[in-house]
Every structure is written in C-alpha cells, then in structure tokens.
Design a protein around this motif. Structure first.
Motif, PDB file in Angstrom:
ATOM      1  N   ARG A  45      53.087  99.831 123.914  1.00  0.00           N
ATOM      2  CA  ARG A  45      52.606  99.867 125.214  1.00  0.00           C
ATOM      3  C   ARG A  45      50.984  97.889 125.574  1.00  0.00           C
ATOM      4  NH1 ARG A  45      53.298 104.041 129.045  1.00  0.00           N
ATOM      5  NH2 ARG A  45      54.638 104.819 128.499  1.00  0.00           N
ATOM      6  N   ALA A  46      50.395  98.074 126.804  1.00  0.00           N
ATOM      7  CA  ALA A  46      49.407  97.388 126.328  1.00  0.00           C
ATOM      8  C   ALA A  46      48.163  97.277 126.073  1.00  0.00           C
ATOM      9  CB  ALA A  46      49.097  96.500 127.993  1.00  0.00           C
ATOM     10  N   SER A  47      48.283  98.867 125.948  1.00  0.00           N
ATOM     11  CA  SER A  47      46.548  99.354 125.766  1.00  0.00           C
ATOM     12  C   SER A  47      47.283 100.739 124.998  1.00  0.00           C
ATOM     13  CB  SER A  47      45.657  98.866 126.614  1.00  0.00           C
ATOM     14  OG  SER A  47      45.631 100.188 127.665  1.00  0.00           O
ATOM     15  N   CYS A  48      45.902 101.063 123.950  1.00  0.00           N
ATOM     16  CA  CYS A  48      45.698 102.658 123.336  1.00  0.00           C
ATOM     17  C   CYS A  48      44.434 102.588 123.840  1.00  0.00           C
ATOM     18  CB  CYS A  48      45.874 102.685 122.112  1.00  0.00           C
ATOM     19  SG  CYS A  48      46.380 103.706 121.327  1.00  0.00           S
ATOM     20  N   SER A  49      44.037 104.416 124.568  1.00  0.00           N
ATOM     21  CA  SER A  49      42.957 104.636 124.871  1.00  0.00           C
ATOM     22  C   SER A  49      43.112 105.754 123.851  1.00  0.00           C
ATOM     23  CB  SER A  49      43.352 105.484 126.008  1.00  0.00           C
ATOM     24  OG  SER A  49      43.994 105.995 126.445  1.00  0.00           O
ATOM     25  N   VAL A  50      41.589 105.481 123.400  1.00  0.00           N
ATOM     26  CA  VAL A  50      41.167 106.411 121.996  1.00  0.00           C
ATOM     27  C   VAL A  50      39.720 106.913 122.213  1.00  0.00           C
ATOM     28  CG1 VAL A  50      40.942 106.761 119.782  1.00  0.00           C
ATOM     29  CG2 VAL A  50      42.347 104.729 120.453  1.00  0.00           C
ATOM     30  N   ALA A  51      39.940 108.586 122.186  1.00  0.00           N
ATOM     31  CA  ALA A  51      38.496 109.132 122.322  1.00  0.00           C
ATOM     32  C   ALA A  51      37.990 109.787 120.714  1.00  0.00           C
ATOM     33  CB  ALA A  51      38.746 110.017 123.291  1.00  0.00           C
ATOM     34  N   LEU A  52      36.642 108.653 120.230  1.00  0.00           N
ATOM     35  CA  LEU A  52      36.694 109.231 118.947  1.00  0.00           C
ATOM     36  C   LEU A  52      35.996 110.236 119.089  1.00  0.00           C
ATOM     37  CD1 LEU A  52      35.414 105.767 118.440  1.00  0.00           C
ATOM     38  CD2 LEU A  52      37.316 106.768 117.618  1.00  0.00           C
ATOM     39  N   ALA A  53      35.859 111.424 117.913  1.00  0.00           N
ATOM     40  CA  ALA A  53      35.150 112.319 117.273  1.00  0.00           C
ATOM     41  C   ALA A  53      33.789 111.778 116.812  1.00  0.00           C
ATOM     42  CB  ALA A  53      36.263 113.129 116.612  1.00  0.00           C
ATOM     43  N   GLY A  54      32.417 113.077 117.415  1.00  0.00           N
ATOM     44  CA  GLY A  54      31.804 112.527 116.647  1.00  0.00           C
ATOM     45  C   GLY A  54      31.527 113.580 115.208  1.00  0.00           C
ATOM     46  N   GLY A  55      30.413 113.650 115.141  1.00  0.00           N
ATOM     47  CA  GLY A  55      29.490 114.912 113.709  1.00  0.00           C
ATOM     48  C   GLY A  55      29.707 113.789 113.204  1.00  0.00           C
ATOM     49  N   SER A  93      23.232 110.814 117.351  1.00  0.00           N
ATOM     50  CA  SER A  93      23.617 110.295 119.035  1.00  0.00           C
ATOM     51  C   SER A  93      25.210 109.895 118.259  1.00  0.00           C
ATOM     52  CB  SER A  93      23.262 109.248 119.034  1.00  0.00           C
ATOM     53  OG  SER A  93      24.521 108.244 119.982  1.00  0.00           O
ATOM     54  N   ASN A  94      26.615 110.549 119.397  1.00  0.00           N
ATOM     55  CA  ASN A  94      28.118 110.030 118.397  1.00  0.00           C
ATOM     56  C   ASN A  94      28.574 109.013 118.662  1.00  0.00           C
ATOM     57  OD1 ASN A  94      28.661 113.269 117.197  1.00  0.00           O
ATOM     58  ND2 ASN A  94      29.242 113.872 119.225  1.00  0.00           N
ATOM     59  N   VAL A  95      27.550 108.361 119.653  1.00  0.00           N
ATOM     60  CA  VAL A  95      28.141 106.713 120.002  1.00  0.00           C
ATOM     61  C   VAL A  95      27.290 105.735 119.040  1.00  0.00           C
ATOM     62  CG1 VAL A  95      25.925 105.928 122.017  1.00  0.00           C
ATOM     63  CG2 VAL A  95      28.478 105.042 121.363  1.00  0.00           C
ATOM     64  N   ARG A  96      26.456 105.881 118.370  1.00  0.00           N
ATOM     65  CA  ARG A  96      25.217 105.298 117.184  1.00  0.00           C
ATOM     66  C   ARG A  96      26.219 106.087 115.804  1.00  0.00           C
ATOM     67  NH1 ARG A  96      18.970 106.257 114.378  1.00  0.00           N
ATOM     68  NH2 ARG A  96      19.428 105.618 112.525  1.00  0.00           N
ATOM     69  N   MET A  97      26.975 106.809 115.601  1.00  0.00           N
ATOM     70  CA  MET A  97      27.481 106.499 114.576  1.00  0.00           C
ATOM     71  C   MET A  97      28.884 106.381 114.512  1.00  0.00           C
ATOM     72  SD  MET A  97      30.450 108.373 113.242  1.00  0.00           S
ATOM     73  CE  MET A  97      30.982 109.884 114.247  1.00  0.00           C
ATOM     74  N   ALA A  98      29.128 106.196 116.171  1.00  0.00           N
ATOM     75  CA  ALA A  98      30.723 105.597 115.987  1.00  0.00           C
ATOM     76  C   ALA A  98      30.662 103.853 116.074  1.00  0.00           C
ATOM     77  CB  ALA A  98      31.031 105.681 117.360  1.00  0.00           C
ATOM     78  N   LEU A 141      43.067 111.013 120.522  1.00  0.00           N
ATOM     79  CA  LEU A 141      42.299 111.924 120.784  1.00  0.00           C
ATOM     80  C   LEU A 141      42.359 112.827 119.373  1.00  0.00           C
ATOM     81  CD1 LEU A 141      39.703 113.731 121.882  1.00  0.00           C
ATOM     82  CD2 LEU A 141      41.647 115.724 122.702  1.00  0.00           C
ATOM     83  N   LEU A 142      41.043 111.937 119.063  1.00  0.00           N
ATOM     84  CA  LEU A 142      40.271 112.724 117.664  1.00  0.00           C
ATOM     85  C   LEU A 142      39.344 113.247 117.669  1.00  0.00           C
ATOM     86  CD1 LEU A 142      39.546 108.871 115.728  1.00  0.00           C
ATOM     87  CD2 LEU A 142      41.862 109.665 116.216  1.00  0.00           C
ATOM     88  N   LEU A 143      39.399 114.378 116.791  1.00  0.00           N
ATOM     89  CA  LEU A 143      38.612 115.767 116.797  1.00  0.00           C
ATOM     90  C   LEU A 143      38.179 116.079 115.538  1.00  0.00           C
ATOM     91  CD1 LEU A 143      40.701 118.191 119.114  1.00  0.00           C
ATOM     92  CD2 LEU A 143      38.707 117.120 120.349  1.00  0.00           C
ATOM     93  N   GLY A 144      37.043 116.764 115.506  1.00  0.00           N
ATOM     94  CA  GLY A 144      36.400 117.678 114.345  1.00  0.00           C
ATOM     95  C   GLY A 144      36.555 118.883 114.235  1.00  0.00           C
TER      96      GLY A 144
END
Ligand code: 6PG
Length: 250
Positions: A45-55, A93-98, A141-144
């Motif tokens: 595929r041309a792209s890959c959508s990834v949802a990051l986990a927080g914590g 913030s989860n985005v700060r950690m990521a 989808l990444l989860l904790g």
C-alpha cells in the motif's frame, strides 16, 4: 459526556497471538512487531495509518522503533487512540510522550501527524472532529492495558465501552487526568491489525482477564483486543495459562 448503551455480547474472535519475552527484551520485541506490521503494510500500500498508544509502557518500545531500519516513515500516517485533556506540552500528554520517544526521531511529515486536540473546552466537538479525521479502518492500532483492564480510555463500566454509534468520544476517566478523548470499540474492531503492549507484574491479572476471562467486555474493555497480537514481558504474562506463557518467543 459518555452515553450509556447496552453492551452487546462481543462476537467471538480468533485467539490472540501472544509473544512473551524476558523483561529485558520487551522494548526490542515490541519494536520489531510494530515495525514488521508497518513494513508489511507498506509493501502493498502507498501508506500505513498507525494509531499510537499512550501511557508509559510504549515509551521504550517507541524509542527502539525509532532506531530500526527499513521503515519509510514518510508514508506513515500517525493517529492516537486516546488523549488526556491537557496541553500537548503537559507531562501527562500522550502526544508529548510519542513526540519525545518517536516522532521527533523519525521523518513522519507534519501533515501526517494527527494528534487529538483535547486541550480545548469543548471535548465533545473535538471528539467529533477527530472521528472525521480517522480512516474508515486503521491499518495498525497500538494499545496498552491498565491494571483494571481498561484500554485506550475505555474504562470498566463506562458507557463508552458499549458505544457502537460514535467512533471517538469524550469521557470522564477514574484516573488522573480524568477528562479524556478516546476511540470507541468500533475503531478497535475495524482496525486491520491490533498490537497490545504490556509489561510488569501489575498488569498480569488484567492481561489474564483480557485474554482468558469469560466476563463481559464492559468489565474488561481490553478484551476488545483479544484477537490482536499481544507483546508481553514475562511478568505481565505471569497469570496466563502455561501454554500461552510459552508464547511464540518463549
Ligand atoms: C492512556 C493510555 C492507556 C494506557 C494504560 C496503561 O492514555 O493512559 O491510552 O490505555 O495504555 O493506562 O498505561 P501505562 O502504560 O502507563 O501502564
């Protein structure tokens, strides 16, 4: 806030794929599983959508992932499974950690980074807007998992665990920070691949309940990810049946 709806019996899912590794190998194992999922998707595929986990659990995994070769990060679209209602610079913030662990260290274009803007006053509107930005189905989808069996910000007993209408909702979590925005079960169930990361003995009971328990999903929302790939260190896997503890990497 979140609307209570009946929690349907979850459809049976294929048994999870469980990777159990020694604690000192957890970051490497998690990074390699995630990298393999992304590379695999980008082969066709041309792209890959990834949802990051927080914590905090994903932090060492993201740090190691940033060092692995062979990922065309310019083709990765980054989303988040949930966010706390704090500024993106806040230590919670989860985005700060990521950003610190991964996004500041790999070349994902800015326009492909989609944080959840949860710092505003109207969380419901922010949730609706974020739902519109999500793809119909996330590639990865990444989860904790929390000690109480929550995942993303879907907590036991929350009406959001039974929400099949909306894809992103604002919730009041029984954990600080309380105000959050989270994906709902349909987003988990529609994701093409789900990877759950869990380490430490504090997670052992919740992991066993999620993978082997028989209760309703409402009591252990992480069970929604039962069909995914679980990367566990030996401590987090300690209460699983012995066969699972052997795992694929044991
Ligand atoms: C969050 C996460 C949440 C997390 C678990 C485990 O925003 O907190 O989405 O679901 O994965 O609470 O957190 P730790 O990794 O810090 O134990």
């Amino acid at each position: 806030m979140d609307r209570s709806v009946s929690v349907e019996a979850e459809p049976p899912v294929a048994p999870a794929s469980v990777h159990v590794v020694p604690p000192e190998c957890f970051a490497e194992a998690g990074a390699r599983v995630v990298a393999g999922e992304i590379r695999g998707r980008l082969e066709t595929r041309a792209s890959c959508s990834v949802a990051l986990a927080g914590g905090s659990t994903p932090r060492p995994v993201y740090r190691r992932l940033a060092e692995l070769e062979g990922i065309d990060w310019s083709r990765v679209e980054v989303f988040f499974g949930d966010e706390r209602a704090v500024p993106p610079t806040d230590p919670d913030s989860n985005v700060r950690m990521a950003r610190e662990a991964l996004l500041a260290r790999v070349p994902v274009p800015e326009h492909r980074q989609h944080r959840i803007p949860a710092e505003g006053a109207d969380l419901e509107e922010a949730a609706r807007a974020y739902a519109r930005s999500l793809p119909a189905a996330l590639d990865l989808l990444l989860l904790g998992i929390g000690e109480d069996g929550h995942t993303a910000s879907l907590f036991p007993g929350s009406g959001a665990v039974g929400d099949r209408e909306r894809r992103v909702v604002a919730v009041e979590a029984p954990a600080s920070p309380a105000r959050r925005i989270t994906i709902t079960p349909p987003v988990i169930q529609e994701a093409r691949s789900v990877v759950v990361l869990a380490s430490g003995e504090r997670k052992a009971s919740a992991v066993a309940e999620a993978l082997e328990g028989a209760g309703p999903v409402e009591g252990c929302p992480a069970r929604l990810a039962r069909g995914g790939r679980w990367v566990l260190d030996a401590a987090a896997a300690a209460e699983l049946e012995a066969t699972r503890r052997a795992g694929e990497d044991g």
